[in-house]
Scaffold this motif. Structure first.
Motif, short mmCIF file in Angstrom:
data_model
loop_
_atom_site.label_atom_id
_atom_site.label_comp_id
_atom_site.label_asym_id
_atom_site.label_seq_id
_atom_site.Cartn_x
_atom_site.Cartn_y
_atom_site.Cartn_z
N VAL A 45 0.84 -1.21 0.00
CA VAL A 45 0.00 0.00 0.00
C VAL A 45 0.87 1.25 0.00
N THR A 46 1.83 1.32 0.90
CA THR A 46 2.66 2.51 0.98
C THR A 46 3.58 2.64 -0.24
N ALA A 47 4.07 1.51 -0.74
CA ALA A 47 4.93 1.55 -1.92
C ALA A 47 4.18 2.05 -3.15
N ALA A 48 2.88 1.81 -3.20
CA ALA A 48 2.07 2.22 -4.34
C ALA A 48 1.46 3.60 -4.18
N GLY A 49 1.80 4.30 -3.08
CA GLY A 49 1.32 5.66 -2.89
C GLY A 49 0.11 5.80 -1.99
N GLY A 50 -0.30 4.70 -1.35
CA GLY A 50 -1.41 4.76 -0.41
C GLY A 50 -0.95 5.10 0.98
N THR A 51 -1.89 5.11 1.92
CA THR A 51 -1.61 5.48 3.31
C THR A 51 -2.18 4.43 4.24
N VAL A 52 -1.40 4.03 5.23
CA VAL A 52 -1.88 3.10 6.25
C VAL A 52 -2.43 3.93 7.41
N LEU A 53 -3.71 3.74 7.72
CA LEU A 53 -4.38 4.53 8.76
C LEU A 53 -4.41 3.82 10.11
N LEU A 54 -4.35 2.49 10.10
CA LEU A 54 -4.42 1.72 11.34
C LEU A 54 -3.83 0.34 11.11
N GLY A 55 -3.06 -0.12 12.10
CA GLY A 55 -2.57 -1.49 12.10
C GLY A 55 -1.35 -1.71 11.23
N PRO A 56 -1.09 -3.00 10.96
CA PRO A 56 -1.92 -4.18 11.24
C PRO A 56 -1.95 -4.53 12.73
N THR A 57 -3.08 -5.11 13.13
CA THR A 57 -3.25 -5.51 14.51
C THR A 57 -4.07 -6.79 14.59
N ASP A 58 -3.80 -7.59 15.59
CA ASP A 58 -4.52 -8.85 15.76
C ASP A 58 -5.90 -8.61 16.36
N VAL A 59 -6.88 -9.37 15.92
CA VAL A 59 -8.23 -9.33 16.46
C VAL A 59 -8.52 -10.71 17.07
N PHE A 60 -8.28 -10.83 18.37
CA PHE A 60 -8.40 -12.12 19.04
C PHE A 60 -7.68 -13.18 18.20
N ASP A 61 -8.32 -14.34 18.00
CA ASP A 61 -7.75 -15.36 17.12
C ASP A 61 -8.41 -15.33 15.75
N LEU A 62 -9.23 -14.29 15.52
CA LEU A 62 -10.03 -14.24 14.30
C LEU A 62 -9.20 -13.90 13.07
N GLY A 63 -8.21 -13.02 13.23
CA GLY A 63 -7.41 -12.62 12.09
C GLY A 63 -6.60 -11.37 12.40
N ARG A 64 -6.01 -10.81 11.37
CA ARG A 64 -5.17 -9.63 11.49
C ARG A 64 -5.75 -8.55 10.56
N PHE A 65 -5.80 -7.31 11.06
CA PHE A 65 -6.63 -6.27 10.47
C PHE A 65 -5.83 -4.99 10.26
N ALA A 66 -6.11 -4.29 9.15
CA ALA A 66 -5.51 -2.98 8.91
C ALA A 66 -6.48 -2.12 8.14
N VAL A 67 -6.32 -0.81 8.27
CA VAL A 67 -7.14 0.17 7.53
C VAL A 67 -6.19 1.02 6.70
N ALA A 68 -6.54 1.24 5.46
CA ALA A 68 -5.68 2.00 4.56
C ALA A 68 -6.52 2.90 3.66
N ALA A 69 -5.86 3.81 2.97
CA ALA A 69 -6.52 4.66 1.98
C ALA A 69 -5.72 4.62 0.70
N ASP A 70 -6.40 4.56 -0.42
CA ASP A 70 -5.68 4.57 -1.70
C ASP A 70 -5.25 6.01 -2.03
N PRO A 71 -4.44 6.21 -3.06
CA PRO A 71 -3.95 7.56 -3.36
C PRO A 71 -5.04 8.55 -3.76
N THR A 72 -6.23 8.06 -4.10
CA THR A 72 -7.32 8.97 -4.46
C THR A 72 -8.21 9.31 -3.26
N GLY A 73 -7.91 8.72 -2.09
CA GLY A 73 -8.63 9.05 -0.87
C GLY A 73 -9.64 8.03 -0.39
N ALA A 74 -9.87 6.96 -1.14
CA ALA A 74 -10.85 5.96 -0.74
C ALA A 74 -10.27 5.06 0.35
#
Length: 254
Positions: A88-117
């Motif tokens: 994400v960062t290499a392609a010009g996006g932004t990491v807004l949160l994480g990655p972080t573990d969610v119990f044993d359910l999985g690993r989670f992150a929030v990002a935004a693409d270069p256009t803001g989505a």
């Protein structure tokens, strides 16, 4: 969406961040027939999973930050969330949160693409994502609305390996040769303050009836039911708290 189960790089889950979780539960239960179950653990923060029968189909959450908008969010499956945020960062996006573990359910992150989505990444642990696609009341399509479609296409190809159909009318996203979403170029008809965003579409048996039900439940029909040329019948709705989402007729493929 031609996908029938989560696949690497494809949409795997959608969740609503809302200012009134209890009202949202009532609205979507009436509209889609969902059965919401809220995780009782304090550390889960009120996270609620909506089911159709025994199948998990979506989630509803309180707003966890003052700056968080009321909105539906789309998650994409990643084999390794840490590697994905690096892309994400290499392609010009932004990491807004994480990655972080969610119990044993999985690993989670929030990002935004270069256009803001904004979008989410999900590395599955014990939970892969939605257990039902395309059936009435479940996720059926995801759509990116952006003012910079070429930049978006390059970004998602780099991060997820997506292909995009070059159609000028409605470019479509695919992963591994399977269509799962589309892209709309935001023009002057969109208010300047509306940012680029991902919009989930849920399958319904009757688009017109879904619009009527949403309106009676204090929602809003933003785009009246429309039959898309060579595509399905669709509508765009807004729930009482302000979150936008789409619906489309379940037995039609666009």
């Amino acid at each position: 969406m031609r996908l029938t189960a989560p696949v690497d790089g494809g949409p795997c889950w959608t969740e609503l961040g809302t200012s009134d979780p209890e009202a949202a539960k009532r609205f979507y239960t009436r509209l889609f027939g969902w059965r919401p179950e809220t995780d009782p653990r304090e550390e889960a923060g009120g996270y609620t999973v909506a089911h159709l029968g025994d199948a998990a189909v979506a989630a509803l959450t309180p707003l966890y930050q003052e700056s968080q908008p009321v909105a539906w969010n789309v998650s994409f499956a990643a084999t390794d969330a840490d590697t994905a945020v690096g892309k994400v960062t290499a392609a010009g996006g932004t990491v807004l949160l994480g990655p972080t573990d969610v119990f044993d359910l999985g690993r989670f992150a929030v990002a935004a693409d270069p256009t803001g989505a904004v979008f989410q990444l999900w590395q599955a642990g014990s939970f892969r994502g939605a257990e039902l696609f395309n059936a009435p009341g479940s996720l059926g399509w995801v759509e990116l609305l952006t003012r910079a479609p070429e930049r978006a296409a390059d970004f998602y190809a780099s991060v997820f390996g997506w292909s995009v159909d070059p159609s000028r009318r409605y470019p479509r996203w695919s992963v591994g040769g399977t269509d799962f979403g589309g892209m709309v170029t935001m023009d002057d008809k969109f208010p300047h303050e509306v940012p680029a965003h991902w919009l989930p579409y849920f399958a319904v048996e009757d688009v017109d009836a879904a619009g009527d039900t949403a309106a009676r439940a204090a929602g809003t029909v933003l785009m009246e039911p429309t039959s898309v040329p060579e595509g399905p019948r669709i509508a765009v709705l807004r729930d009482p708290q302000g979150a936008m989402f789409g619906v489309y007729r379940a037995d039609e493929r666009g």
